[in-house]
Design an enzyme around this catalytic site. Sequence first.
Site, PDB file in Angstrom:
ATOM      1  N   SER A 131      41.771 -58.776 -29.665  1.00 13.56           N
ATOM      2  CA  SER A 131      42.500 -57.236 -29.735  1.00 13.56           C
ATOM      3  C   SER A 131      42.665 -56.157 -28.532  1.00 13.56           C
ATOM      4  O   SER A 131      41.964 -56.973 -27.959  1.00 13.56           O
ATOM      5  CB  SER A 131      41.526 -56.263 -30.892  1.00 13.56           C
ATOM      6  OG  SER A 131      40.253 -56.639 -30.449  1.00 13.56           O
ATOM      7  N   LYS A 132      43.347 -55.238 -29.167  1.00 12.20           N
ATOM      8  CA  LYS A 132      43.002 -54.342 -28.020  1.00 12.20           C
ATOM      9  C   LYS A 132      42.334 -53.731 -27.641  1.00 12.20           C
ATOM     10  O   LYS A 132      41.696 -53.070 -26.187  1.00 12.20           O
ATOM     11  CB  LYS A 132      44.338 -52.886 -28.077  1.00 12.20           C
ATOM     12  CG  LYS A 132      44.512 -51.938 -27.123  1.00 12.20           C
ATOM     13  CD  LYS A 132      46.117 -52.213 -27.239  1.00 12.20           C
ATOM     14  CE  LYS A 132      46.251 -51.062 -25.942  1.00 12.20           C
ATOM     15  NZ  LYS A 132      47.459 -51.751 -24.995  1.00 12.20           N
TER      16      LYS A 132
END
Length: 475
Positions: free
Chosen positions: A249-250
Site C-alpha cells: 500500500s501507498k
Amino acid sequence: RFAPSPTGYVHVGSLRTALYNYLFARHTGGVNILRIEDTDQTRYVEGAVENLLRTMEWVGITFDEGPVHGGDCGPYTQSERTDIYRKYADELVANGKAYPCFCSAERLDRVRKEMQAAGQPPMYDRHCRNLSADEVKAKIDAGEKYVIRLRVPLGETITFTDLIRDDVSFESKTIDDQVLLKSDGFPTYHLANVVDDKLMKITHVIRGEEWLSSTPKHVLLYRAFGWEADMPKFAHLPLLLNPDRSKLSKRQGDVAVEDFKTQGYLPQALVNFVALLGWNPSDTQEIYSIEELIASFDLEKVNKAGAVFGREKLDWMNAEYIRKMSVDELFPIVKPLADARGYSVSDEYLKKVITLMQERVRTVTDFVDFSSYFFKAPTEFDEKSKAKNWNADAVERLTELLPKFNELTDWTHTNIEQVVRTYAEAKGISAGKLIHPIRLSVSGVGMGPSLFELLETVGKDEVLKRIEYALSVLK
RNA sequence: GGCCCCUUCGACUAGUGGUUAGGUCACCACCCUUUCACGGUGGUUGCACGGGUUCGAAUCCCGUAGGGGUCACCA
C-alpha cells in the site's frame, strides 16, 4: 486482458498483473487486450487513462486491442458500454436469474449491523428476492430507485479451477446476492467484467488474488447466462506485500510506477524485478530481457504465496542494468536530469561524468545527485574526511603541489598522477597522504571515482581554484 | 467473526520421496585498491509446529499455529 480502473496512478501490483498478461499473451501467441473499467463515476480521475497509457509505453507493455488500439470487440471502455450491460441485466431478470431490489442504503446498513451483532457474516437479507411481479411493477411505477441483484442459488457448491491454485470451492450460501446493476444504471465490476470477458472472447483471466473470493460470483454469472462453455480460465496472482506482509500500500512506501521513474529506476530493471516477484523460471539467472521473460513465462510456475516488495534487490538490479548500458544509452536519460538541476555542461563533459559514475550509482538520478562536484565547486566539506585527512602537513603539501599542477601543460590523468606520485616519493610519504586531501578540497567529500580522472575531468583551472579555496577556508 | 488462500535463510526464490537443502539481494570477513564502488574468494542465517504414511520426508495425508485476502449500489 488487462482491465484496470483509471483511478489515478498505476500501482506496481497492477504493473505486475499487466506484465503477466502481456508475457502470457506473447508467450502463447495470443492477443493482449486493454480494457478500461471505469464504471464507478465517483472515482473518475482526470487524465488517469492517459497516465496509464504513458506508463505502459514506458515499461514496454503493448496491446493488440484496446481503446486507442482498436479491435473488433470495442468499445474497450466500459462507460461506453452501459447499454450492453443493461440489456444483459434485463435478460437475467426476465428469466428469473436476477431481481430488482428496492432497499435503501440505510436499510442495508442496518441489516448488516444487525447480522454482525448477532455474530453472523454481514450479508443482504434477500428482502426483495421474492417480491411478486405486481409489487415490483407498483414500486417501479411509483418511481422507486432500485438495483438489480443476482439470485444466488442456495445450497450449491461452486468449484472452479485456478491455474495457480487448482480447484477452489465455495458454498453458495456464503455468497451474497450481489448487486449487478447500480441504481445509477452503471454495472458493478462483477457484471461488466463477466459480460465483457464473454463478448471480448477472453480466454484467460489473470488478476490479483484479491479477486479469488469474488470468482464464484462470476462463475454463477456465467451459469446464469448459459455461458459456461465459454468461461475463461482463471489465474489469481499472489499479492505484492509490504515489509510487514500486508497488501502493498501507498502508506508504507512508494507504489506508483511513476514514483519509481522519478526516483531514477529504469523500466527494464523494474520490469525484470517485478516479473520475478511470485514467479521464477527456476534456474539461477536473475537478469532477464523482456524477450527472455516472454520465452520462459509459464503461468503454472507462478507461486501461491504473496511476495514482499523489497527495495534492496530492486536497487541492485537497477544498478546492474546501469552498469551494463553504454554511455551513449545513458546520456539521453541523464541529460534531462542534469538540465533540471541547472547543470549546464557540454555533452562531452556529461558523458565523462557518466563514465566515471556508472559503477557507483544505483539509480539514474544518482548520476546528478551524487556528483554535484562535477558541476559546481564544493562550498561545504565532509567533516569525517576532514578530520581524517586534513591537517597542517596536508596544507603544506598541497600548497607546494599547487605550482607543480600549474606547470603541467598537458592535463591528463596519467600526467597528474605522475606529478602526485613523484612529489610523494620526493617527500617520502605515501601517495594517499596527498590523494585524500586533494579529493576533499576538490570534491568536498571523501569518496568518489578515481581521483586522477576526476581531476582531469573537472579541468586544471577549476582544480587549482578549488584547492586554493579549500586552503583558504579549511583549517 | 464467516468464507477462501497461503507458509523453505532477514527478502526474492530453486526444490515435486533419498541433495552436505542450491542461487540472488542484503549482511560479515578477506583479497584487489588513493577513497567509494566494481570485481574476486569465503562465511553466518532457513524447510512454522505436532502427528501420521514410508526403509526414508522440505516434498504425500491430517491437525494446530501464524500470516494474508475478502465479506459495498469500489474495483
